[in-house]
Design an enzyme around this catalytic site. Structure first.
Site, short mmCIF file in Angstrom:
data_model
loop_
_atom_site.label_atom_id
_atom_site.label_comp_id
_atom_site.label_asym_id
_atom_site.label_seq_id
_atom_site.Cartn_x
_atom_site.Cartn_y
_atom_site.Cartn_z
CG HIS A 80 -20.92 -19.83 -87.04
ND1 HIS A 80 -21.68 -20.20 -85.96
CD2 HIS A 80 -21.11 -18.79 -87.59
CE1 HIS A 80 -21.98 -19.26 -85.96
NE2 HIS A 80 -22.05 -18.32 -86.87
CG ASP A 193 -25.47 -16.83 -85.13
OD1 ASP A 193 -24.82 -17.47 -85.57
OD2 ASP A 193 -25.21 -15.68 -84.57
CD GLU A 228 -18.93 -17.19 -86.70
OE1 GLU A 228 -18.67 -14.97 -87.45
OE2 GLU A 228 -20.01 -16.81 -85.79
CD GLU A 229 -20.72 -16.57 -82.73
OE1 GLU A 229 -20.74 -15.67 -82.61
OE2 GLU A 229 -22.27 -16.79 -83.09
CG ASP A 251 -23.35 -16.19 -89.99
OD1 ASP A 251 -24.25 -16.17 -89.29
OD2 ASP A 251 -22.42 -16.38 -89.28
CG HIS A 336 -25.01 -12.87 -80.49
ND1 HIS A 336 -24.14 -12.39 -80.71
CD2 HIS A 336 -25.33 -13.95 -81.98
CE1 HIS A 336 -23.44 -12.97 -81.63
NE2 HIS A 336 -24.05 -13.83 -82.28
ZN LIG Z 1 -23.02 -16.47 -87.03
#
Ligand SMILES: [Zn+2]
Length: 365
Positions: A80, A193, A228-229, A251, A336
């Protein structure tokens, strides 16, 4: 006492390291908060374009590059391209921007971050502020502030000034954290990410492109998904549309980091991609990936995953009657946050593994 066996140093060719670093830097420097992935079109064309026969952008800006589109069977490699961020909710009389998270944030992270507000007329820089702990009651000072206690300070004195700087309600915001190489292999930035996954599948495309004639009757789709998130939304769209025979998702996964108890996380940076094993990962594909890693001497790690709801794999597995899926992840520290850390070797080894899988699949089908 027996001599301690020296652990063999894991190395990759220098040209692979440089290319992985270059790809990551380009991707990290292009903000793509969920909802604004279209802004990545230029960088996707630049990095993936040379290694595919066709490259198209779907209505919702999923990027689909295809090698050997004539193939009657197909493999899809997925990562993603969106990243977590914020969105401006309101501008108050003092010129502070109130905002909401886009994607899942650790509440400890935002305060004190430098940010970039992505306005129509260009980036506006700011910081995330709140009441200093000295001015709070003790119990309150010990807890991370709630989102509605935070504000983005862009240096404006009034709502009017903030608007004159170009800020509007609905502007997306990213953490302003440049790409940095800490050591030869370890890099930090915001958005690994899943831009480390995107770099991986693009580098896999390059490897496959160089051996394209071996693909025979197999088409390979290289797909950078959107949204995706906030719930794997792009993956639902492309899984349905392409309905490949096999989907290999990349991922990030949690790597050991300070304070994480051993046993809870055992995946390490720089030891190769983590191949997920669990109900939503098809045993044929997982076994083949492991076999190939052993055969080609590509370092890898095993990761048990009893559910698997957190990645695009979850959506693609059930597309139109089911797709055989696997997940090989890039180990990531501080997920994150604005200081995510990955190891370039994991990106390179994962790209090797994906390419070997596609070529072996073509050979046996
Ligand atoms: Zn991810």
């Amino acid at each position: 006492m027996p001599e301690e066996k020296e652990e063999k140093k894991i190395e990759i060719p220098e040209e692979d390291r440089l290319l992985a670093s270059q790809f990551l830097e380009r991707l990290i420097s292009t903000p793509t908060v969920t909802g604004m992935e279209r802004s990545a079109e230029g960088v996707v064309r630049e990095l993936l374009g040379p290694y595919v026969d066709e490259l198209r952008v779907t209505g919702w800006a999923n990027y689909v590059g295809t090698i050997n589109p004539e193939g009657s069977k197909s493999i899809m490699m997925v990562a993603h391209i969106d990243q977590i961020g914020f969105i401006v909710r309101s501008i108050d009389d003092k010129g502070y921007l109130k905002f909401a998270p886009v994607g899942g944030w650790d509440p400890k992270v935002p305060y004190g971050c430098r940010v970039k507000v992505l306005t129509k007329s260009g980036p506006v820089y700011g910081v995330i502020g709140t009441v200093p702990p000295h001015l709070l009651k003790k119990e309150k000072a010990e807890k991370p502030p709630e989102f509605d206690e935070l504000a983005i300070d862009i240096g404006a004195d009034s709502k009017k000034e903030a608007e004159e700087m170009g800020v509007r309600v609905g502007d997306y915001v990213v953490v302003d954290a440049p790409y940095r190489e800490l050591t030869k292999y370890r890099v930090v930035g915001a958005g690994f990410d899943d831009k480390s996954g995107v770099a991986t599948i693009f580098l896999a495309a390059k490897r496959i492109w160089e051996r394209k004639s071996e693909l025979r009757d197999v088409a390979v789709h290289i797909v950078a998904t959107v949204q995706e998130e906030i719930g794997l939304r792009g993956a639902y769209m492309v899984g349905y549309e392409l309905k490949p025979d096999v989907a290999l998702v990349v991922d990030v996964t949690f790597a050991t980091s300070p304070g994480v108890p051993q046993g809870k996380v055992q995946i390490e940076l720089g030891k190769g991609p983590a191949i997920s094993i669990g109900p939503i990962y098809h045993p044929d594909v997982v076994d083949r990936l492991i076999e190939l890693a052993e055969e080609k001497e590509i370092p890898y790690q095993r990761e048990a995953d009893p559910r698997g709801a957190g990645t695009d794999t979850w959506a693609i597995q059930i597309a139109r009657g089911g797709v055989k899926t696997a997940l090989s992840s890039i180990p990531n520290r501080y997920m994150h946050s604005g200081v995510e850390m990955v190891d370039l070797r994991d990106v390179v080894f994962n790209s090797m593994l994906l390419a070997e899988y596609a070529l072996a699949y073509a050979e046996s089908s």
